[in-house]
Design a protein around this motif. Structure first.
Motif, short mmCIF file in Angstrom:
data_model
loop_
_atom_site.label_atom_id
_atom_site.label_comp_id
_atom_site.label_asym_id
_atom_site.label_seq_id
_atom_site.Cartn_x
_atom_site.Cartn_y
_atom_site.Cartn_z
N SER A 280 0.82 -1.20 0.00
CA SER A 280 0.00 0.00 0.00
C SER A 280 0.86 1.26 0.00
O SER A 280 0.53 2.26 -0.64
N VAL B 65 2.09 1.84 -3.55
CA VAL B 65 1.01 2.35 -4.41
C VAL B 65 0.78 3.83 -4.11
O VAL B 65 0.66 4.66 -5.02
N ARG C 125 3.77 2.25 -10.24
CA ARG C 125 2.78 1.75 -11.20
C ARG C 125 2.33 0.34 -10.79
O ARG C 125 3.17 -0.54 -10.57
N VAL C 126 1.03 0.15 -10.68
CA VAL C 126 0.53 -1.14 -10.23
C VAL C 126 0.82 -2.25 -11.24
O VAL C 126 0.90 -3.42 -10.87
N TYR D 99 -5.97 -3.14 -4.68
CA TYR D 99 -4.84 -2.36 -5.19
C TYR D 99 -4.68 -2.43 -6.72
O TYR D 99 -3.90 -1.66 -7.27
N VAL E 212 -3.27 -4.88 -8.34
CA VAL E 212 -2.01 -5.54 -8.67
C VAL E 212 -2.28 -6.97 -9.14
O VAL E 212 -3.37 -7.51 -8.94
#
Length: 271
Positions: A22, A25, A30-31, A51, A53
């Motif tokens: 977290s 992010v 960048r996820v 998230y 991801v």
């Protein structure tokens, strides 16, 4: 020629693993360049939804990532390394957040040339006020250390220390939040004993702690000077501090932190 964006994987999606995720992010990572290694399907779906991801197997995470953060329990580290070692390659960065696990322990179980950084974080990382100490292994260069710093800086502050100091770091900042919470708990109980409602005592103690920490951070003044500013000769604070000295509170803190350091050494040797 454009520089290739690097991929980071977090293996271990417990509380600290999610805290790191977290933080990254929120820090703008960048996820699509973040992977999470997680075996529990339900937990994986939860992280993907929260998230955005990709949640993959530990093996896939190790294969695809340039940097792998190992956020697993110390007792699970050997098994995780055995699982991912065939996928690791020289130049890849492993960042270990497992207490008591040495860089030598990890390096002996991964291919030659894999860079290892050892980290001692602490729980205030949950609110982006963590304190992390990092130490390089034998194959780390400045770029590896800078990347490890960038990872941990997403959840607080970072310092570099020689690995031989990590046991002391564990005793001071790794275990440190527990000491602070213990003092806060004791002060609240004292407030109740002195006749304050528990809610009032709690608010008084927590705000006093927060304000005092902010004074230390923002003024840069030595704590002895700040303490003396509160302590009038023959006053209430002087009476309280005398009792703390009579009960050897300073010596008790030293003994407690020495015990924590020694236990950290035992855990490292046991690994």
């Amino acid at each position: 020629m454009p520089v290739r964006a690097t991929q980071t994987a977090i293996i271990g999606a417990g509380v600290m693993g999610e805290t790191l995720l977290s933080g990254l992010v929120r820090a703008g990572r960048r996820v699509d360049l973040l992977l999470v290694g997680e075996k529990r399907a339900e937990r994986g779906r939860e992280l993907e939804e929260r998230y955005g991801v990709s949640v993959v197997s530990n093996i896939e995470a190790a294969r695809k990532a340039d940097t792998v953060a190992l956020v697993v329990k110390p007792q699970d580290m050997a098994a995780v390394l055995e699982e991912i070692a065939p996928e690791l390659r020289p130049g890849q960065l492993l960042v270990s957040l497992a207490a008591g696990i040495t860089t030598a322990f990890i390096e002996s179980r991964v291919p030659e040339g894999v860079a290892v950084v050892r980290v001692m974080p602490n729980t205030p990382a949950l609110v982006d006020e963590g304190m992390a100490a990092i130490s390089p292994g034998s194959h780390c260069d400045e770029a590896h250390l800078a990347e490890a710093e960038a990872l941990l800086a997403s959840t607080g502050r970072v310092v570099r220390v020689p690995e031989k100091q990590q046991d002391a770091v564990t005793a001071i900042s790794g275990s440190g939040p527990a000491y602070i919470f213990f003092v806060v708990e004791s002060m609240i109980e004292a407030g109740v004993h002195l006749g304050l409602p528990r809610a009032t005592a709690t608010e008084l103690v927590i705000q006093t702690l927060y304000g005092s920490a902010k004074m230390l951070r923002e003024t840069g003044t030595h704590p002895v000077v700040l303490r003396e500013q509160v302590t009038s000769p023959g006053g209430t604070t002087a009476s309280a501090l005398r009792e703390l000295e009579v009960h050897r509170v300073r010596a008790a803190f030293l003994a407690a932190m020495q015990a924590a350091r020694d236990r950290s050494r035992e855990l490292a040797e046991g690994s």
